[in-house]
Write a protein that holds these residues in place. Structure first.
Motif, PDB file in Angstrom:
ATOM      1  N   TYR A  25       0.754  -1.232  -0.002  1.00  0.00           N
ATOM      2  CA  TYR A  25      -0.165   0.016  -0.154  1.00  0.00           C
ATOM      3  C   TYR A  25       0.851   1.281   0.030  1.00  0.00           C
ATOM      4  O   TYR A  25       0.345   2.404  -0.399  1.00  0.00           O
ATOM      5  CB  TYR A  25      -0.998  -0.110   1.212  1.00  0.00           C
ATOM      6  CG  TYR A  25      -2.087  -1.193   1.124  1.00  0.00           C
ATOM      7  CD1 TYR A  25      -2.826  -0.872   0.180  1.00  0.00           C
ATOM      8  CD2 TYR A  25      -2.108  -2.143   1.988  1.00  0.00           C
ATOM      9  CE1 TYR A  25      -3.906  -1.958  -0.307  1.00  0.00           C
ATOM     10  CE2 TYR A  25      -2.919  -3.277   1.554  1.00  0.00           C
ATOM     11  CZ  TYR A  25      -3.931  -3.142   0.762  1.00  0.00           C
ATOM     12  OH  TYR A  25      -4.626  -4.323   0.490  1.00  0.00           O
ATOM     13  N   VAL A  87      -7.147   0.471   8.191  1.00  0.00           N
ATOM     14  CA  VAL A  87      -7.391  -1.004   8.106  1.00  0.00           C
ATOM     15  C   VAL A  87      -6.724  -1.233   6.704  1.00  0.00           C
ATOM     16  O   VAL A  87      -6.888  -0.642   5.868  1.00  0.00           O
ATOM     17  CB  VAL A  87      -8.857  -1.498   8.504  1.00  0.00           C
ATOM     18  CG1 VAL A  87      -9.744  -0.623   7.502  1.00  0.00           C
ATOM     19  CG2 VAL A  87      -9.016  -2.741   8.210  1.00  0.00           C
ATOM     20  N   LEU A  89      -5.533  -5.076   4.263  1.00  0.00           N
ATOM     21  CA  LEU A  89      -5.704  -6.419   3.994  1.00  0.00           C
ATOM     22  C   LEU A  89      -4.654  -6.917   3.089  1.00  0.00           C
ATOM     23  O   LEU A  89      -4.506  -6.173   2.257  1.00  0.00           O
ATOM     24  CB  LEU A  89      -7.086  -7.081   3.866  1.00  0.00           C
ATOM     25  CG  LEU A  89      -8.421  -6.550   4.709  1.00  0.00           C
ATOM     26  CD1 LEU A  89      -9.578  -7.350   3.913  1.00  0.00           C
ATOM     27  CD2 LEU A  89      -8.120  -7.038   6.011  1.00  0.00           C
ATOM     28  N   ARG A  94      -9.608  -9.463   0.612  1.00  0.00           N
ATOM     29  CA  ARG A  94     -10.980  -8.734   0.471  1.00  0.00           C
ATOM     30  C   ARG A  94     -12.294  -9.405   0.416  1.00  0.00           C
ATOM     31  O   ARG A  94     -12.175 -10.504  -0.266  1.00  0.00           O
ATOM     32  CB  ARG A  94     -10.723  -7.698  -0.442  1.00  0.00           C
ATOM     33  CG  ARG A  94      -9.332  -6.877  -0.225  1.00  0.00           C
ATOM     34  CD  ARG A  94      -9.234  -5.697  -1.228  1.00  0.00           C
ATOM     35  NE  ARG A  94      -7.952  -5.182  -1.275  1.00  0.00           N
ATOM     36  CZ  ARG A  94      -7.569  -4.518  -2.056  1.00  0.00           C
ATOM     37  NH1 ARG A  94      -8.549  -3.627  -2.904  1.00  0.00           N
ATOM     38  NH2 ARG A  94      -6.436  -3.865  -2.081  1.00  0.00           N
ATOM     39  N   GLY A  95     -13.163  -8.964   0.843  1.00  0.00           N
ATOM     40  CA  GLY A  95     -14.602  -9.281   0.651  1.00  0.00           C
ATOM     41  C   GLY A  95     -15.096 -10.395   1.402  1.00  0.00           C
ATOM     42  O   GLY A  95     -16.068 -11.216   1.119  1.00  0.00           O
ATOM     43  N   ALA A  96     -14.345 -10.808   2.324  1.00  0.00           N
ATOM     44  CA  ALA A  96     -14.902 -12.162   3.043  1.00  0.00           C
ATOM     45  C   ALA A  96     -15.302 -11.569   4.595  1.00  0.00           C
ATOM     46  O   ALA A  96     -15.668 -12.246   5.382  1.00  0.00           O
ATOM     47  CB  ALA A  96     -13.604 -12.687   3.425  1.00  0.00           C
ATOM     48  N   GLY A  97     -15.492 -10.220   4.910  1.00  0.00           N
ATOM     49  CA  GLY A  97     -15.808  -9.798   6.232  1.00  0.00           C
ATOM     50  C   GLY A  97     -14.707  -9.469   7.357  1.00  0.00           C
ATOM     51  O   GLY A  97     -15.180  -9.321   8.249  1.00  0.00           O
ATOM     52  N   THR A  98     -13.569  -9.642   6.749  1.00  0.00           N
ATOM     53  CA  THR A  98     -12.448  -9.540   7.645  1.00  0.00           C
ATOM     54  C   THR A  98     -12.232  -7.942   7.968  1.00  0.00           C
ATOM     55  O   THR A  98     -11.904  -7.744   9.254  1.00  0.00           O
ATOM     56  CB  THR A  98     -11.166 -10.051   6.885  1.00  0.00           C
ATOM     57  OG1 THR A  98     -11.227 -11.460   6.685  1.00  0.00           O
ATOM     58  CG2 THR A  98      -9.816  -9.772   7.762  1.00  0.00           C
ATOM     59  N   GLY A  99     -12.329  -7.207   7.201  1.00  0.00           N
ATOM     60  CA  GLY A  99     -12.250  -5.858   7.296  1.00  0.00           C
ATOM     61  C   GLY A  99     -13.370  -5.241   8.479  1.00  0.00           C
ATOM     62  O   GLY A  99     -13.155  -4.593   9.585  1.00  0.00           O
ATOM     63  N   ARG A 100     -14.645  -5.790   8.285  1.00  0.00           N
ATOM     64  CA  ARG A 100     -15.553  -5.536   9.406  1.00  0.00           C
ATOM     65  C   ARG A 100     -15.205  -6.337  10.459  1.00  0.00           C
ATOM     66  O   ARG A 100     -15.157  -5.552  11.798  1.00  0.00           O
ATOM     67  CB  ARG A 100     -16.942  -6.097   8.826  1.00  0.00           C
ATOM     68  CG  ARG A 100     -18.084  -6.215   9.961  1.00  0.00           C
ATOM     69  CD  ARG A 100     -19.371  -6.693   9.433  1.00  0.00           C
ATOM     70  NE  ARG A 100     -20.085  -5.578   8.784  1.00  0.00           N
ATOM     71  CZ  ARG A 100     -20.815  -4.799   9.317  1.00  0.00           C
ATOM     72  NH1 ARG A 100     -20.875  -4.672  10.660  1.00  0.00           N
ATOM     73  NH2 ARG A 100     -21.606  -3.889   8.483  1.00  0.00           N
ATOM     74  N   ASN A 126     -11.802   5.462  -3.122  1.00  0.00           N
ATOM     75  CA  ASN A 126     -11.688   4.129  -2.591  1.00  0.00           C
ATOM     76  C   ASN A 126     -12.926   3.347  -2.193  1.00  0.00           C
ATOM     77  O   ASN A 126     -13.527   3.631  -1.089  1.00  0.00           O
ATOM     78  CB  ASN A 126     -10.813   4.271  -1.683  1.00  0.00           C
ATOM     79  CG  ASN A 126     -10.309   2.949  -0.762  1.00  0.00           C
ATOM     80  OD1 ASN A 126     -10.816   1.807  -0.993  1.00  0.00           O
ATOM     81  ND2 ASN A 126      -9.283   2.886  -0.081  1.00  0.00           N
ATOM     82  N   ALA A 128     -14.165   0.305  -1.782  1.00  0.00           N
ATOM     83  CA  ALA A 128     -14.021  -0.643  -0.566  1.00  0.00           C
ATOM     84  C   ALA A 128     -14.104  -0.015   0.684  1.00  0.00           C
ATOM     85  O   ALA A 128     -14.461  -0.262   1.894  1.00  0.00           O
ATOM     86  CB  ALA A 128     -13.052  -1.495  -0.888  1.00  0.00           C
ATOM     87  N   SER A 129     -13.101   0.741   1.109  1.00  0.00           N
ATOM     88  CA  SER A 129     -12.874   1.693   2.114  1.00  0.00           C
ATOM     89  C   SER A 129     -14.281   2.686   2.500  1.00  0.00           C
ATOM     90  O   SER A 129     -14.657   2.384   3.548  1.00  0.00           O
ATOM     91  CB  SER A 129     -11.597   2.589   2.181  1.00  0.00           C
ATOM     92  OG  SER A 129     -11.575   3.128   3.424  1.00  0.00           O
ATOM     93  N   GLY A 131     -17.051   2.124   1.451  1.00  0.00           N
ATOM     94  CA  GLY A 131     -18.232   1.080   1.935  1.00  0.00           C
ATOM     95  C   GLY A 131     -18.074   0.301   3.122  1.00  0.00           C
ATOM     96  O   GLY A 131     -18.931   0.320   3.900  1.00  0.00           O
ATOM     97  N   LEU A 132     -16.639   0.024   3.552  1.00  0.00           N
ATOM     98  CA  LEU A 132     -16.490  -0.440   4.940  1.00  0.00           C
ATOM     99  C   LEU A 132     -16.925   0.504   6.025  1.00  0.00           C
ATOM    100  O   LEU A 132     -17.643   0.176   6.913  1.00  0.00           O
ATOM    101  CB  LEU A 132     -15.079  -1.024   5.000  1.00  0.00           C
ATOM    102  CG  LEU A 132     -14.721  -1.323   6.396  1.00  0.00           C
ATOM    103  CD1 LEU A 132     -15.247  -2.594   7.072  1.00  0.00           C
ATOM    104  CD2 LEU A 132     -13.127  -1.370   6.575  1.00  0.00           C
TER     105      LEU A 132
END
Ligand SMILES: CC(C)(COP(=O)(O)OP(=O)(O)OC[C@H]1O[C@@H](n2cnc3c(N)ncnc32)[C@H](O)[C@@H]1OP(=O)(O)O)[C@@H](O)C(=O)NCCC(=O)NCCS
Length: 183
Positions: A25, A87, A89, A94-100, A126, A128-129, A131-132
């Protein structure tokens, strides 16, 4: 769909794994505004910065695949009940609920310390970010235009905030974080 990775409190033994997740990143993205990736030793220094604030790690098959942390939002004294959160990953996670799961654990560690507001700055766009943060209850504050220059162009940074608790009229000093024993 994949299940979220296992989320737990992080300690300095995770510094190398966390540095490895963060590295791309810094080198290949504008999600981070840093230009030199911190190594494990520097990451450990950040993890232990006073006042100590929570870091949480996501683990899959024994490897760190993500992390989230809180840092002081500003150094000046009146800000000491405010934190900034981030946060990250590993690719493929991504997209598996790990960020949440990381953020939910981070806020569960922050609330008992007495912190009142969590802020998050997101280099835009961004999806995804955004959205999270939206899914976790953050609301938009505003956009800093042309706040950073990286990878040959200027970037806007959107700020979001989340109330962690009702702001108390007479707040007690926020506590320092102690990571619980490995859970
Ligand atoms: C941002 C990031 C941490 C999200 O983590 P994640 O594990 O993929 O997100 P989750 O699967 O837990 O999804 C959490 C919520 O975000 C939303 N979301 C996730 N990815 C999204 C996307 N690409 N677009 C829109 N919403 C998205 C989901 O709808 C989900 O809502 P729900 O829990 O109510 O169903 C991850 O994409 C990442 O590491 N991105 C690169 C690093 C980065 O940009 N970090 C943030 C720096 S500010």
């Amino acid at each position: 769909m994949r299940s979220p990775a296992l989320v737990r409190a992080a300690d300095v033994a995770d510094a190398a794994g966390i540095a490895a997740v963060y590295r791309p990143y810094v080198t290949d993205s504008v999600a981070s505004f840093e230009s030199v990736p911190p190594d494990a030793a520097e990451m450990a220094v950040r993890m232990l910065a006073a006042p100590r604030l929570p870091w949480v790690a996501a683990e899959r098959d024994g490897a760190v695949v993500g992390y989230a942390y809180a840092a002081a939002h500003h150094a000046r004294a009146a800000y000491r009940w405010s934190v900034s959160c981030s946060v990250y990953l590993a690719a493929g996670e991504r997209g598996a609920g790990t960020g949440r799961a990381l953020y939910e654990r981070l806020f569960a560690e922050l609330r008992p310390l007495g912190h009142v507001t969590a802020f998050a700055g997101i280099a835009l766009p961004n999806a995804a970010s955004v959205g999270l943060h939206t899914a976790l209850g953050f609301t938009p504050v505003g956009v800093y235009r042309a706040a950073g220059f990286k990878a040959g162009r200027w970037h806007d940074v959107g700020w979001w905030q989340l109330p962690l608790r009702e702001p108390p009229a007479d707040p007690v000093e926020p506590g320092a974080w102690t990571p619980p024993a490995r859970d």
